[in-house]
Motif scaffolding. Structure first.
Motif, mmCIF file in Angstrom:
data_model
loop_
_atom_site.group_PDB
_atom_site.id
_atom_site.type_symbol
_atom_site.label_atom_id
_atom_site.label_comp_id
_atom_site.label_asym_id
_atom_site.label_seq_id
_atom_site.Cartn_x
_atom_site.Cartn_y
_atom_site.Cartn_z
ATOM 1 N N GLN A 1 0.807 -1.218 0.000
ATOM 2 C CA GLN A 1 0.000 0.000 0.000
ATOM 3 C C GLN A 1 0.844 1.274 0.000
ATOM 4 N N GLU A 2 2.105 1.168 0.409
ATOM 5 C CA GLU A 2 2.904 2.370 0.642
ATOM 6 C C GLU A 2 4.002 2.611 -0.379
ATOM 7 N N ASN A 3 4.327 1.616 -1.193
ATOM 8 C CA ASN A 3 5.505 1.728 -2.042
ATOM 9 C C ASN A 3 5.221 1.346 -3.490
ATOM 10 N N THR A 4 5.899 2.057 -4.380
ATOM 11 C CA THR A 4 5.769 1.769 -5.811
ATOM 12 C C THR A 4 6.510 0.505 -6.184
ATOM 13 N N GLU A 5 7.555 0.165 -5.419
ATOM 14 C CA GLU A 5 8.394 -0.973 -5.777
ATOM 15 C C GLU A 5 7.591 -2.270 -5.921
ATOM 16 N N ALA A 6 6.652 -2.487 -5.000
ATOM 17 C CA ALA A 6 5.864 -3.726 -5.052
ATOM 18 C C ALA A 6 5.051 -3.808 -6.341
ATOM 19 N N ARG A 7 4.528 -2.696 -6.807
ATOM 20 C CA ARG A 7 3.737 -2.689 -8.050
ATOM 21 C C ARG A 7 4.624 -3.022 -9.255
ATOM 22 N N ILE A 8 5.876 -2.571 -9.205
ATOM 23 C CA ILE A 8 6.807 -2.844 -10.303
ATOM 24 C C ILE A 8 7.223 -4.308 -10.311
ATOM 25 N N LEU A 9 7.498 -4.847 -9.130
ATOM 26 C CA LEU A 9 7.995 -6.215 -9.023
ATOM 27 C C LEU A 9 6.927 -7.255 -9.306
ATOM 28 N N GLU A 10 5.667 -6.847 -9.275
ATOM 29 C CA GLU A 10 4.563 -7.785 -9.531
ATOM 30 C C GLU A 10 4.702 -8.476 -10.884
ATOM 31 N N ARG A 11 5.307 -7.815 -11.844
ATOM 32 C CA ARG A 11 5.417 -8.375 -13.190
ATOM 33 C C ARG A 11 6.278 -9.641 -13.229
ATOM 34 N N PHE A 12 7.173 -9.792 -12.242
ATOM 35 C CA PHE A 12 8.073 -10.941 -12.232
ATOM 36 C C PHE A 12 7.475 -12.164 -11.533
ATOM 37 N N ALA A 13 6.366 -11.984 -10.858
ATOM 38 C CA ALA A 13 5.811 -13.057 -10.026
ATOM 39 C C ALA A 13 4.823 -13.934 -10.795
ATOM 40 N N ASP A 14 4.829 -15.217 -10.446
ATOM 41 C CA ASP A 14 3.805 -16.132 -10.943
ATOM 42 C C ASP A 14 2.601 -16.157 -9.998
ATOM 43 N N GLN A 15 2.881 -15.944 -8.706
ATOM 44 C CA GLN A 15 1.834 -15.894 -7.696
ATOM 45 C C GLN A 15 2.162 -14.763 -6.715
ATOM 46 N N ILE A 16 1.104 -14.203 -6.110
ATOM 47 C CA ILE A 16 1.292 -13.101 -5.169
ATOM 48 C C ILE A 16 0.511 -13.397 -3.897
ATOM 49 N N VAL A 17 1.188 -13.235 -2.765
ATOM 50 C CA VAL A 17 0.582 -13.455 -1.454
ATOM 51 C C VAL A 17 0.740 -12.182 -0.641
ATOM 52 N N PHE A 18 -0.338 -11.752 -0.003
ATOM 53 C CA PHE A 18 -0.281 -10.574 0.858
ATOM 54 C C PHE A 18 -0.192 -10.993 2.320
ATOM 55 N N GLY A 19 0.595 -10.244 3.093
ATOM 56 C CA GLY A 19 0.655 -10.437 4.529
ATOM 57 C C GLY A 19 -0.292 -9.474 5.224
ATOM 58 N N VAL A 20 -1.013 -9.973 6.224
ATOM 59 C CA VAL A 20 -1.982 -9.148 6.951
ATOM 60 C C VAL A 20 -1.572 -9.103 8.419
ATOM 61 N N PRO A 21 -0.913 -8.023 8.863
ATOM 62 C CA PRO A 21 -0.543 -7.913 10.282
ATOM 63 C C PRO A 21 -1.779 -7.894 11.169
ATOM 64 N N PHE A 22 -1.720 -8.631 12.246
ATOM 65 C CA PHE A 22 -2.870 -8.779 13.131
ATOM 66 C C PHE A 22 -3.312 -7.425 13.687
ATOM 67 N N GLY A 23 -4.598 -7.097 13.522
ATOM 68 C CA GLY A 23 -5.183 -5.899 14.098
ATOM 69 C C GLY A 23 -4.832 -4.607 13.403
ATOM 70 N N GLU A 24 -4.121 -4.680 12.259
ATOM 71 C CA GLU A 24 -3.688 -3.446 11.594
ATOM 72 C C GLU A 24 -4.396 -3.179 10.278
ATOM 73 N N VAL A 25 -5.024 -4.204 9.717
ATOM 74 C CA VAL A 25 -5.572 -4.077 8.364
ATOM 75 C C VAL A 25 -7.048 -4.448 8.366
ATOM 76 N N THR A 26 -7.859 -3.607 7.747
ATOM 77 C CA THR A 26 -9.301 -3.875 7.654
ATOM 78 C C THR A 26 -9.608 -4.694 6.397
ATOM 79 N N GLY A 27 -10.793 -5.244 6.360
ATOM 80 C CA GLY A 27 -11.225 -5.980 5.182
ATOM 81 C C GLY A 27 -11.279 -5.098 3.950
ATOM 82 N N GLU A 28 -11.596 -3.809 4.154
ATOM 83 C CA GLU A 28 -11.662 -2.880 3.035
ATOM 84 C C GLU A 28 -10.290 -2.680 2.402
ATOM 85 N N VAL A 29 -9.256 -2.596 3.252
ATOM 86 C CA VAL A 29 -7.888 -2.435 2.743
ATOM 87 C C VAL A 29 -7.469 -3.659 1.931
ATOM 88 N N ILE A 30 -7.820 -4.837 2.439
ATOM 89 C CA ILE A 30 -7.491 -6.078 1.717
ATOM 90 C C ILE A 30 -8.173 -6.095 0.356
#
Length: 291
Positions: free
Chosen positions: A243-272
Motif C-alpha cells: 500500500q505504501e511503495n511503488t516498488e511492489a507494483r513494479i515487481l509484480e510483473r516478475f511473479a507467478d503468484q502473489i501473497v499478501f501479509g496481513v498484520p494482526f489488528g492493523e488491516v481492515t477488510g476494506e484495505v485487503i
C-alpha cells in the motif's frame, strides 16, 4: 531368408527400436545420466537440463540431477536449532507444530496452484511500515525443507535491515547493486542462509534509486537467469509494503503468484479488498495473517 537378408532385417529392427526410444525421450546406455527427481507427489519424469551454482568454473555440470545439484548448495555456517528458535525461523521438529503445519499447508497450496516446474512467489505486507521479511524468509524455508527442492529468497525491500540478522554469513552486494553495476556477477550476490537448501540475495545498497533499478532490463535478466538455474526451485520475492511503495507494483510483473501479509489488528477488510482490486491480476493466491 538367406543370411544377407536376415542380417539386413536385424539392422533395420535395431534402427527402428532406437528411433522409438529416442521419440520417447528414453536415455541411451552410453549417455549415462540420471533423470531429475521430481517434486514429491509429482509425476514428472522428463530430465531437465540447466546450469547449477558451483565454484568450478572450468568444468561446470551439463546435466541436471537434483540429487547432485542440491548438494552443491553450500551451507558453511548452519544455524543450530537454538539459533533458529531465537530468530523465529521454522525448522523440522520445532515445538510449535501448529506454525510448522501452517507453513507446510502454504507450501502445498502454492505448489498445487503452480503445477509442474519452478515458480516465483511475491510476498508483500499490507501493513503500514510493517516488514514482512520474516514471513517471506519462513515461506522460503518451508520450500527448502523438502529434500527434493531448493529455495531462493530475493529481498527486494531496500528499506529493510532485518535480513542480516536472519542469515548466518556476512552479506555485502545485493539486487540493486547488481542491476546498477554490470561488472558484478550473479554469484557475487548469492549467500548461504544458514538453512539447508535455502540461498538468499539481499536488497543491496542502492535504496534511493530502487524504483528505476527494478524497472531496468538488467533486473528482468536477473530474474530470468535465477529462475532458469534450477528446475525444482521456488523463488520468494520479498517486497516493501504494497500500500505504501511503488516498488511492489513494479515487481509484480516478475511473479507467478502473489501473497499478501496481513498484520494482526492493523488491516481492515476494506484495505485487503482494495489491495486485491489494485493488483488487478489473477496472480493473487491468498493471505498470510501475521502476528
Amino acid at each position: 531368408m538367406d543370411d544377407n537378408k536376415l542380417y539386413k532385417a536385424l539392422l533395420k529392427s535395431q534402427s527402428e527400436r532406437r528411433q522409438v526410444e529416442n521419440d520417447r525421450g528414453e536415455a541411451k546406455v552410453e549417455e549415462n545420466f540420471r533423470k531429475e527427481r521430481p517434486y514429491a507427489g509429482s509425476d514428472r519424469d522428463k530430465p531437465n537440463w540447466t546450469r547449477v551454482e558451483t565454484n568450478d568454473n572450468e568444468h561446470p555440470p551439463t546435466v541436471y540431477d537434483s540429487s547432485v545439484s542440491l548438494s552443491l548448495i553450500g551451507n558453511p555456517k548452519p544455524w543450530s536449532r537454538e539459533q533458529l528458535r531465537e530468530r523465529k525461523i521454522i525448522y523440522s521438529g520445532m515445538a510449535d507444530k501448529e506454525v510448522m503445519d501452517a507453513y507446510r499447508e502454504l507450501r502445498i497450496q502454492l505448489r498445487n496452484r503452480a503445477g509442474d516446474g519452478n515458480f516465483i512467489v511475491m510476498f508483500s505486507s499490507l501493513g503500514k511500515g510493517h516488514s514482512g521479511l520474516l514471513t517471506a524468509y519462513n515461506l522460503a524455508a518451508a520450500f527448502a525443507l523438502d529434500s527434493h527442492t531448493s529455495a531462493l529468497l530475493v529481498d527486494c525491500d531496500p528499506y529493510g535491515k532485518e535480513l542480516s540478522s536472519l542469515v548466518s554469513s556476512p552479506m555485502t552486494s545485493g539486487v540493486t547493486d547488481f542491476v546498477a553495476d554490470r561488472s558484478l556477477k550473479i554469484q557475487s550476490i548469492l549467500y548461504p542462509s544458514g538453512v539447508e537448501r535455502l540461498t538468499v540475495i539481499p536488497a543491496g545498497t542502492q535504496a534511493s534509486s530502487a524504483v528505476e533499478l527494478f524497472s531496468a532490463v538488467r533486473m528482468r535478466e536477473l530474474i530470468t537467469e535465477l529462475k532458469a538455474r534450477y528446475p525444482d526451485r521456488c523463488i520468494v520475492l520479498n517486497t516493501p509494503p504494497f500500500q505504501e511503495n511503488t516498488e511492489a507494483r513494479i515487481l509484480e510483473r516478475f511473479a507467478d503468484q502473489i501473497v499478501f501479509g496481513v498484520p494482526f489488528g492493523e488491516v481492515t477488510g476494506e484495505v485487503i479488498e482494495d489491495s486485491v482490486d489494485a493488483l488487478g491480476s489473477d496472480k493473487f493466491s491468498g493471505l498470510i495473517f501475521q502476528e
